[in-house]
Motif scaffolding. Structure first.
Motif, PDB file in Angstrom:
ATOM      1  N   GLY A 228       0.823  -1.198   0.000  1.00  8.11           N
ATOM      2  CA  GLY A 228       0.000   0.000   0.000  1.00  8.11           C
ATOM      3  C   GLY A 228       0.855   1.245   0.000  1.00  8.11           C
ATOM      4  N   HIS A 229       0.198   2.388   0.180  1.00  7.51           N
ATOM      5  CA  HIS A 229       0.907   3.662   0.212  1.00  7.51           C
ATOM      6  C   HIS A 229       0.390   4.475   1.397  1.00  7.51           C
ATOM      7  CE1 HIS A 229      -2.741   4.266  -2.171  1.00  7.51           C
ATOM      8  NE2 HIS A 229      -2.727   5.495  -1.732  1.00  7.51           N
ATOM      9  N   THR A 230       1.109   5.506   1.764  1.00  5.87           N
ATOM     10  CA  THR A 230       0.709   6.300   2.923  1.00  5.87           C
ATOM     11  C   THR A 230      -0.303   7.364   2.519  1.00  5.87           C
ATOM     12  OG1 THR A 230       2.541   7.830   2.617  1.00  5.87           O
ATOM     13  CG2 THR A 230       2.926   5.938   4.057  1.00  5.87           C
ATOM     14  N   ALA A 231      -1.044   7.845   3.505  1.00  8.69           N
ATOM     15  CA  ALA A 231      -2.074   8.852   3.255  1.00  8.69           C
ATOM     16  C   ALA A 231      -1.456  10.205   2.921  1.00  8.69           C
ATOM     17  CB  ALA A 231      -2.993   8.980   4.466  1.00  8.69           C
TER      18      ALA A 231
ATOM     19  N   ASP B 153      -3.744  12.823   5.421  1.00  7.71           N
ATOM     20  CA  ASP B 153      -3.832  12.379   6.800  1.00  7.71           C
ATOM     21  C   ASP B 153      -4.429  13.509   7.634  1.00  7.71           C
ATOM     22  OD1 ASP B 153      -3.524  11.272   9.283  1.00  7.71           O
ATOM     23  OD2 ASP B 153      -1.381  10.827   9.058  1.00  7.71           O
TER      24      ASP B 153
ATOM     25  N   ILE C 156      -0.216   6.505   8.221  1.00  8.50           N
ATOM     26  CA  ILE C 156      -1.367   5.651   7.943  1.00  8.50           C
ATOM     27  C   ILE C 156      -1.155   5.027   6.575  1.00  8.50           C
ATOM     28  CG2 ILE C 156      -3.834   5.620   7.478  1.00  8.50           C
ATOM     29  CD1 ILE C 156      -4.125   7.837   9.518  1.00  8.50           C
TER      30      ILE C 156
ATOM     31  N   VAL D  25      -2.558   3.147   3.404  1.00  5.53           N
ATOM     32  CA  VAL D  25      -3.788   2.918   2.645  1.00  5.53           C
ATOM     33  C   VAL D  25      -3.534   1.737   1.716  1.00  5.53           C
ATOM     34  CG1 VAL D  25      -5.441   3.930   1.043  1.00  5.53           C
ATOM     35  CG2 VAL D  25      -4.312   5.367   2.736  1.00  5.53           C
ATOM     36  N   PRO D  26      -4.342   0.685   1.814  1.00  5.34           N
ATOM     37  CA  PRO D  26      -4.104  -0.474   0.938  1.00  5.34           C
ATOM     38  C   PRO D  26      -4.370  -0.141  -0.525  1.00  5.34           C
ATOM     39  CG  PRO D  26      -6.101  -0.784   2.233  1.00  5.34           C
ATOM     40  CD  PRO D  26      -5.467   0.481   2.708  1.00  5.34           C
ATOM     41  N   ASP D  27      -3.646  -0.827  -1.402  1.00  4.13           N
ATOM     42  CA  ASP D  27      -3.863  -0.654  -2.834  1.00  4.13           C
ATOM     43  C   ASP D  27      -5.208  -1.237  -3.235  1.00  4.13           C
ATOM     44  OD1 ASP D  27      -1.447   0.627  -3.225  1.00  4.13           O
ATOM     45  OD2 ASP D  27      -0.375  -1.264  -3.525  1.00  4.13           O
ATOM     46  N   GLU D  28      -5.694  -0.852  -4.401  1.00  2.81           N
ATOM     47  CA  GLU D  28      -7.013  -1.277  -4.869  1.00  2.81           C
ATOM     48  C   GLU D  28      -7.097  -2.797  -4.998  1.00  2.81           C
ATOM     49  OE1 GLU D  28     -10.838  -0.529  -5.630  1.00  2.81           O
ATOM     50  OE2 GLU D  28      -9.386   1.054  -5.316  1.00  2.81           O
TER      51      GLU D  28
ATOM     52  N   ARG E 242      -7.692  -4.738  -1.574  1.00  5.43           N
ATOM     53  CA  ARG E 242      -8.880  -4.449  -0.781  1.00  5.43           C
ATOM     54  C   ARG E 242      -9.887  -5.588  -0.793  1.00  5.43           C
ATOM     55  NH1 ARG E 242     -10.167   1.846  -2.121  1.00  5.43           N
ATOM     56  NH2 ARG E 242      -8.237   2.657  -1.286  1.00  5.43           N
TER      57      ARG E 242
END
Length: 87
Positions: A7-10, A14, A74, A76-79, A82
């Motif tokens: 994933g990547h960060t917000a 944030d 934070i 965020v999971p990749d698409e 999910r």
């Protein structure tokens, strides 16, 4: 910590970053007002330059929030991760 690597960060989205920005802006404004206000206004507050101290406190609070957001981002999971399975 295998779950944190994907994933990547917000980043700027944030909420801690937004709160820190608002506190920093208001803190700098209060600190400037505290520096330029006349002594008569300081005397009304029992000799304490409350605008200056509150501004400094708000800027310190903003720095703590930014540090918290940088040290514990934070993720965020990749698409694809999910669980986008058709139901």
């Amino acid at each position: 910590m295998a779950g944190r690597s994907s994933g990547h960060t917000a980043g700027a989205f944030d909420i801690r970053t937004v709160i820190a920005l608002l506190f920093a802006i208001y803190g700098v404004v209060l600190a400037i007002v505290g520096v330029v206000q006349p002594q008569a206004e300081i005397d009304k507050a029992a000799g304490v330059n409350i605008n200056l101290w509150a501004g400094i406190g708000m800027v310190v609070f903003a720095v703590v929030f930014v540090a918290w957001a940088r040290l514990r981002p934070i993720v965020v999971p990749d698409e694809a991760e999910r669980g986008a399975s058709p139901e």
